[in-house]
Every structure is written in C-alpha cells, then in structure tokens.
Design a protein around this motif. Structure first.
Motif, PDB file in Angstrom:
ATOM      1  N   TRP A   1      11.884  -3.190  -7.897  1.00  0.00           N
ATOM      2  CA  TRP A   1      10.701  -3.139  -7.021  1.00  0.00           C
ATOM      3  C   TRP A   1      10.873  -1.983  -6.286  1.00  0.00           C
ATOM      4  CZ3 TRP A   1       6.015  -4.673  -6.502  1.00  0.00           C
ATOM      5  CH2 TRP A   1       5.412  -4.543  -5.102  1.00  0.00           C
ATOM      6  N   ASP A   2      11.841  -1.854  -5.515  1.00  0.00           N
ATOM      7  CA  ASP A   2      12.183  -0.781  -4.307  1.00  0.00           C
ATOM      8  C   ASP A   2      11.972   0.481  -5.066  1.00  0.00           C
ATOM      9  OD1 ASP A   2      12.535  -2.771  -2.631  1.00  0.00           O
ATOM     10  OD2 ASP A   2      14.628  -2.413  -2.167  1.00  0.00           O
ATOM     11  N   GLU A   3      12.508   0.784  -6.100  1.00  0.00           N
ATOM     12  CA  GLU A   3      12.608   2.306  -6.747  1.00  0.00           C
ATOM     13  C   GLU A   3      11.462   2.587  -7.483  1.00  0.00           C
ATOM     14  OE1 GLU A   3      16.494   2.224  -8.758  1.00  0.00           O
ATOM     15  OE2 GLU A   3      17.638   2.246  -6.725  1.00  0.00           O
TER      16      GLU A   3
ATOM     17  N   TYR B   1       4.310  -2.715   7.407  1.00  0.00           N
ATOM     18  CA  TYR B   1       3.645  -1.735   6.764  1.00  0.00           C
ATOM     19  C   TYR B   1       4.780  -0.629   6.590  1.00  0.00           C
ATOM     20  CZ  TYR B   1       2.167  -0.780  11.600  1.00  0.00           C
ATOM     21  OH  TYR B   1       2.074  -0.758  13.032  1.00  0.00           O
ATOM     22  N   GLY B   2       4.752  -0.031   5.411  1.00  0.00           N
ATOM     23  CA  GLY B   2       5.974   0.988   5.215  1.00  0.00           C
ATOM     24  C   GLY B   2       5.823   1.372   3.994  1.00  0.00           C
ATOM     25  N   PRO B   3       6.935   1.199   2.923  1.00  0.00           N
ATOM     26  CA  PRO B   3       6.897   1.814   1.745  1.00  0.00           C
ATOM     27  C   PRO B   3       6.074   1.306   0.556  1.00  0.00           C
ATOM     28  CG  PRO B   3       9.000   0.857   2.139  1.00  0.00           C
ATOM     29  CD  PRO B   3       8.229   0.881   3.344  1.00  0.00           C
ATOM     30  N   TYR B   4       5.729  -0.065   0.624  1.00  0.00           N
ATOM     31  CA  TYR B   4       5.217  -0.721  -0.382  1.00  0.00           C
ATOM     32  C   TYR B   4       3.863  -0.685  -0.569  1.00  0.00           C
ATOM     33  CZ  TYR B   4       9.897  -3.070  -0.324  1.00  0.00           C
ATOM     34  OH  TYR B   4      11.439  -3.125  -0.502  1.00  0.00           O
ATOM     35  N   ILE B   5       3.274  -0.428  -1.787  1.00  0.00           N
ATOM     36  CA  ILE B   5       1.735  -0.344  -1.743  1.00  0.00           C
ATOM     37  C   ILE B   5       1.294  -1.573  -1.698  1.00  0.00           C
ATOM     38  CG2 ILE B   5       1.688  -0.352  -4.176  1.00  0.00           C
ATOM     39  CD1 ILE B   5      -0.186   2.376  -4.239  1.00  0.00           C
ATOM     40  N   CYS B   6       1.903  -2.719  -1.877  1.00  0.00           N
ATOM     41  CA  CYS B   6       1.209  -3.812  -1.906  1.00  0.00           C
ATOM     42  C   CYS B   6       0.784  -4.621  -0.642  1.00  0.00           C
ATOM     43  CB  CYS B   6       2.366  -5.155  -2.550  1.00  0.00           C
ATOM     44  SG  CYS B   6       3.741  -5.061  -1.394  1.00  0.00           S
TER      45      CYS B   6
END
Length: 320
Positions: A124-126, A205-210
């Motif tokens: 998921w992260d990558e 909020y950060g790297p995840y597009i969700c």
C-alpha cells in the motif's frame, strides 16, 4: 521583575482575557480555520457518562456501536437523566468554559481500508496508495452496511428513549465521511439537516491519495444539503502527495477545530420537525486519526474506533 502591586490584578485579568481571544487566531497553524471569537484553550473529557471512558471497560470485543451508545445508565429514561447530569455540570463550569456531549463517529469502511487489508501495508505504501483509483476513497458496500447498523441503534435510542438529535452535525470534507454523515444523520432527520463541513476534521494529509479531497465545487454538487463555507479553497491545497503532516500540526488543528465546533452558534437541524433537538449535543463524523487526537487532547483513555463506530464523550472546553 519586581513584585506587581495588588491593584494591577484587574488590569492583568483583562489582559489575560484579551490574550486568550487573540491567541485563538494568531497561534493557529497554517491551514487551521479559526473564528475571531473566544475559543477554549484546554479540554477535559468527563468520566461517568459513558462506558468507553471507564478503565473497567475492555475495548477488545466491545461493539462498534453498543446498546444505549455506551451510556453507563441502561434503564428507561436514561437520556433525560444524562442531560440533567450534563446541565448540572454546565452550571458548575459556568462562564469558565463550554460543555458539550459529542458523538464522534468514524466513517464506514472505505476502499483504501480494503486495499491495505488485501495487499498489506508495505505494498500500500509503495504502490497502491498512489493510484488515482483511491482518490478521496469512497465507502465500500460493507461500509454502507456498517452505517445501516449504526443508524438503526441511534434511531432506536431517539424513538424509544428520547435521545435528542444533535443541533450541530459536523463532518470531515473527505467523501467517505460526507457519505457517512448523509447515510446516518440524513436518514435519522429524513434529510431535514444542513451539516457543516470543516477542513480540519480531515484525516492526516500527506502521501496517500485516499486523503486528498475532491474540489469543493464537486462536493457541493454531490452533497447539496451540506455547508462548505469552511473550505476556503476550491482545490485541495493542503494535500501534497509527498510530505506527511506532522503530529504537532495535526494536534494543533484538531484542537482548534474542536474549540470552534464547541462554540459555534450555528445549527444544522434548526428546521427539523422530528424529535427534540439539543444544543448540548454535537455529532462529528471524521476519521480514526482525528478521533485519536481528540482523545489525547481531552485526556480521554485511548480508544480505537472501528469503521462506522461511535465514541461518545462529554467534554469541557475551558477558556483559560
């Protein structure tokens, strides 16, 4: 510094009051919405109302939305007694702060939750967390079913035990939270509501597009009964897709928005013609991370809220 004469006391008290007002605006972190009014500066969760606040309650296996919503008093007439107890607390606090009963609800299961469970956190992260498929992740069919169960339990308390309807219903601007608000409180009020959307109730909020929201214009078309005036920008200018938000900033914005919500005079259900509406009760639909920071800020015991689950609290927000 020399000793201050006693006659300076009233002057200093006035200055302290003024500084408390100013600090709610000046000290806010970037992206935190605040109103130019006196806001609480510290929060305390009050024990004795709900089982979830008691160390005697084992969170393992505890229902996502329990009978009587977890109210310690299970007998008939329980909500009348709970609000009488709340009113007594309000009298004790007086002008020192604001007292509210708040139902914190986590959104139902989202497609991003399924992806993490299916592919694992590393994948998921990558990879998967960057796919447009998961932009502003919506609810799954299971998430919708979870909310139907939550709605039925809340509605039963309203109908059989005279639980009031919250006068203010607040939501995160992410689609899974907006849809949760619609499915739960929209159903309970038969659409006679106008939830307020707060930018700072959102997930980290950060790297995840969700966790990137849709444009305000799109959201307003999808949810026309909601008030989006707190979303200053049409586009999501807070999400950057790279750098995660720091814990310090999350705590600051959650503290700020909690104070703003607890002191807002606006009503979401002012025209509701169903059961009783209470100005002492607020419904907030948000995310696991947001709710965890509320428990930290208010000194409530740590409690992991399941998807679609509810964590009720009584919170006092003190002005100094």
């Amino acid at each position: 510094m020399g000793r201050i004469p006693s006659r300076a006391g009233p002057i200093l008290a006035g200055l302290s009051f003024l500084l408390a007002v100013i600090s709610t605006v000046v000290d806010a972190a970037p992206g935190i919405s605040t109103a130019a009014r006196l806001l609480p500066v510290r929060f305390t969760a009050v024990d004795g109302f709900f089982e979830q606040s008691s160390v005697a309650t084992n969170p393992r296996g505890y229902p996502a939305v329990p009978f009587a919503l977890g109210l310690a008093d299970k007998t008939d007439g329980r909500w009348n007694r709970a609000f009488a107890k709340l009113n007594a607390l309000k009298k004790r606090v007086g002008k020192k702060g604001v007292v509210k009963m708040i139902f914190f609800q986590r959104h139902g299961q989202g497609t991003h939750n399924v992806a993490v469970d299916t592919y694992g956190i590393k994948a998921w992260d990558e990879y998967y967390s960057k796919l447009p498929l998961y932009l502003d992740a919506p609810l799954t069919p299971l998430g919708t079913a979870q909310l139907a169960n939550a709605t039925a339990i809340i509605a039963s308390e309203i109908q059989s035990q005279l639980l009031p309807v919250p006068s203010l219903i607040a939501s995160s601007p992410l689609s899974r939270a907006l849809n949760t608000t619609q499915l739960v409180w929209g159903t309970i009020t038969h659409g006679q509501y106008h939830p307020r959307v707060y930018e700072d109730l959102r997930e980290t909020y950060g790297p995840y597009i969700c966790d990137q929201r849709h444009n305000r214009t799109e959201l307003a078309l999808t949810y026309p009964d909601f008030t989006f005036s707190d979303l200053v920008n049409d586009a999501d200018t807070l999400w950057n897709g790279v750098k995660p938000e720091s814990d310090a900033h999350i705590e600051a914005r959650v503290r700020s928005v909690l104070g703003a919500i607890m002191t807002t005079p606006a009503s979401s259900t002012g025209n509701f013609t169903g059961p009783k509406v209470s100005d002492d009760l607020i419904g907030i639909v948000a995310h696991s991370g947001t709710i965890q920071f509320v428990t930290k800020i208010a000194g409530h015991r740590s409690w992991s809220v399941q998807p679609g689950g509810l964590l009720p609290m009584v919170i006092v927000g003190y002005y100094n």
